[in-house]
Design a protein around this motif. Structure first.
Motif, PDB file in Angstrom:
ATOM      1  N   HIS A   1      53.197  40.268  44.760  1.00 11.64           N
ATOM      2  CA  HIS A   1      52.172  39.263  45.213  1.00 11.64           C
ATOM      3  C   HIS A   1      51.632  38.258  44.301  1.00 11.64           C
ATOM      4  CE1 HIS A   1      49.845  42.371  42.397  1.00 11.64           C
ATOM      5  NE2 HIS A   1      50.136  43.186  43.362  1.00 11.64           N
ATOM      6  N   ASP A   2      51.137  37.215  44.532  1.00  7.15           N
ATOM      7  CA  ASP A   2      51.250  35.664  43.637  1.00  7.15           C
ATOM      8  C   ASP A   2      50.283  35.964  42.479  1.00  7.15           C
ATOM      9  OD1 ASP A   2      53.165  34.663  45.187  1.00  7.15           O
ATOM     10  OD2 ASP A   2      51.563  33.392  46.310  1.00  7.15           O
ATOM     11  N   LEU A   3      49.160  37.097  43.036  1.00  4.25           N
ATOM     12  CA  LEU A   3      47.951  36.854  42.047  1.00  4.25           C
ATOM     13  C   LEU A   3      48.012  38.086  41.221  1.00  4.25           C
ATOM     14  CD1 LEU A   3      45.192  35.567  44.093  1.00  4.25           C
ATOM     15  CD2 LEU A   3      46.587  34.290  42.736  1.00  4.25           C
ATOM     16  N   PRO A   4      47.667  38.210  40.111  1.00  2.51           N
ATOM     17  CA  PRO A   4      47.617  39.330  39.289  1.00  2.51           C
ATOM     18  C   PRO A   4      46.688  40.114  39.727  1.00  2.51           C
ATOM     19  CG  PRO A   4      46.328  37.540  37.813  1.00  2.51           C
ATOM     20  CD  PRO A   4      47.467  36.932  39.138  1.00  2.51           C
ATOM     21  N   HIS A   5      46.973  41.705  39.555  1.00  5.35           N
ATOM     22  CA  HIS A   5      45.890  42.766  39.907  1.00  5.35           C
ATOM     23  C   HIS A   5      44.869  42.999  38.988  1.00  5.35           C
ATOM     24  CE1 HIS A   5      48.490  45.346  37.782  1.00  5.35           C
ATOM     25  NE2 HIS A   5      49.393  45.178  38.556  1.00  5.35           N
TER      26      HIS A   5
END
Length: 406
Positions: free
Chosen positions: A196-200
């Motif tokens: 995914h593009d955004l950090p978790h």
């Protein structure tokens, strides 16, 4: 035959549970003869699936000296966000959050890739146990102070104790005449890994939807493990999608939480059921892991329950060996069973209840459960107790669960 087929403990099943038990026994009793039997060649899994390792179980790996190598490729879960999403809901209100550690600097769980945990356990075990694989078990019987295990190739293995770690469809459990109780959920569990593009930021998300929970569990980097529940017909529709179409469906459920996603591997599905063995022991036989219990994955406790079994069984067996007692006797095995049945029953009841509570879209039920979630979210001591329970952190348990050697 001489002593060629004679062992002190024979473990059937070379998954993480069987490997951990073999390691615990061989590390704790010098000269103990352990055989590990599996129907497939012992190898590292090829898929990218991962398991949530709770804090109490992590302490087992610490005590056995394997955790540092697992930690290097693990992702701690620092917090959890829980929403309740109905059919057609535009927004997903956040009803419950779990933040913080079970102890200072101690995350309540870590996500560990299955290939990593298996490789580390195999490397640590080395040649301390006799690996007999691939081998098909065709018979189990007892004779005096020994149990006998017959293999398809004609080998006959003997030991005072045999351990069934051969999964939910355990052949050994059936050979011992141990029945199971439970029910089918009419649901399919779906598993895959996404990028995914955004950090978790180490956050796990659980969206409770009418068909069941949809969980996003953080992995190292901008990757997450997805585990969710669907009714059988809807699950088949997801399984038939290509990865690009599946990514679109996943984004629709998750919203903008992690940005655009891509699916890294083919979606896998498996039927869900509650299944508890009517007994965890038989003459000179102990059941561990899925052979003893299969629970709903809603709380991610399946593997953790199995590793708790390992901690308890290893302790009673090693104590008996050190005292010069028969470690496969009824008395020793009864201690193991009494130690594990209550915890297993409690976890089975909890996961079953949660699934029933959240796998529906009935407005009055949703209103009551959301009100209850809100109360729990504002009750600090209750949240702390829930975190510690899920993390498997408690007093009075097996020594390995406290990070102490046997």
């Amino acid at each position: 035959m001489g002593d060629q087929g004679r062992f002190d403990v024979i473990i059937v099943g070379g998954g993480p549970v069987g490997l951990t038990l073999a390691l615990a026994l061989t590390q704790s009793a010098r000269g103990i003869r352990v055989a590990l039997v599996d129907r497939r060649p012992l190898s590292v899994p090829r898929d990218n699936r991962a398991s949530a390792i709770a804090a109490g179980v992590r302490r087992v790996f610490e005590a056995l000296g394997v955790w540092p190598d697992m930690l290097a490729q693990a992702q701690p879960i620092h917090s959890m966000r829980i929403t309740d999403s109905g059919e057609g809901d535009i927004s997903r209100p956040l009803f419950l959050t779990f933040d913080g550690d079970v102890a200072p600097g101690e995350a309540f769980a870590h996500m560990v890739p299955n290939k990593v945990s298996t490789q580390v356990l195999m490397d640590k075990l080395g040649d301390a146990a006799s690996i007999i694989a691939p081998a098909e078990v065709t018979g189990y019987s007892t004779q005096g102070d020994l149990a006998e295990l017959a293999l398809a190739d004609g080998q006959l293995l003997k030991a005072p104790l045999i351990v069934a770690a051969d999964g939910g469809q355990s052949a050994l459990r059936g050979m011992a005449g141990i029945g199971v109780t439970g029910h089918d959920y009419g649901q399919t569990g779906l598993v895959t890994t996404i990028a995914h593009d955004l950090p978790h930021d180490g956050v796990a998300y659980e969206h409770f939807r009418p068909a069941g929970p949809f969980a996003s569990l953080p992995l190292p980097g901008n990757r997450s493990s997805l585990v969710w529940t669907e009714r059988h017909d809807a699950a088949q529709r997801y399984l038939d999608l290509d990865n690009d179409a599946l990514a679109g469906e996943i984004e629709a459920v998750m919203g903008a939480t992690l940005g655009a996603v891509s699916v890294e591997e083919k979606l896998m599905g498996f039927p869900l059921r509650l299944q508890i063995a009517r007994a965890f022991i038989a003459p000179r036989l102990a059941l561990v892991g899925d052979a003893a219990h299969v629970v709903h994955p809603i709380a991610g406790q399946g593997l953790n329950l199995g590793l708790k079994d390992v901690a308890a069984l290893a302790e009673v067996v090693i104590e008996a060996v050190r005292l010069g007692l028969d470690h496969g006797s009824d008395d020793v095995l009864e201690r193991y069973q009494s130690w594990r049945r209550l915890d297993t029953a409690s976890m089975a009841a909890m996961t079953d209840g949660l699934n029933r509570l959240f796998s529906n879209d009935v407005a009055p039920v949703r209103a009551l459960r959301d009100f209850g979630l809100g109360l729990v979210d504002r009750a600090g001591p209750v949240k702390t107790a829930l975190i510690r329970t899920a993390a498997g952190v408690s007093s009075g348990g097996p020594r390995l669960m406290s990070g102490l050697p046997l």
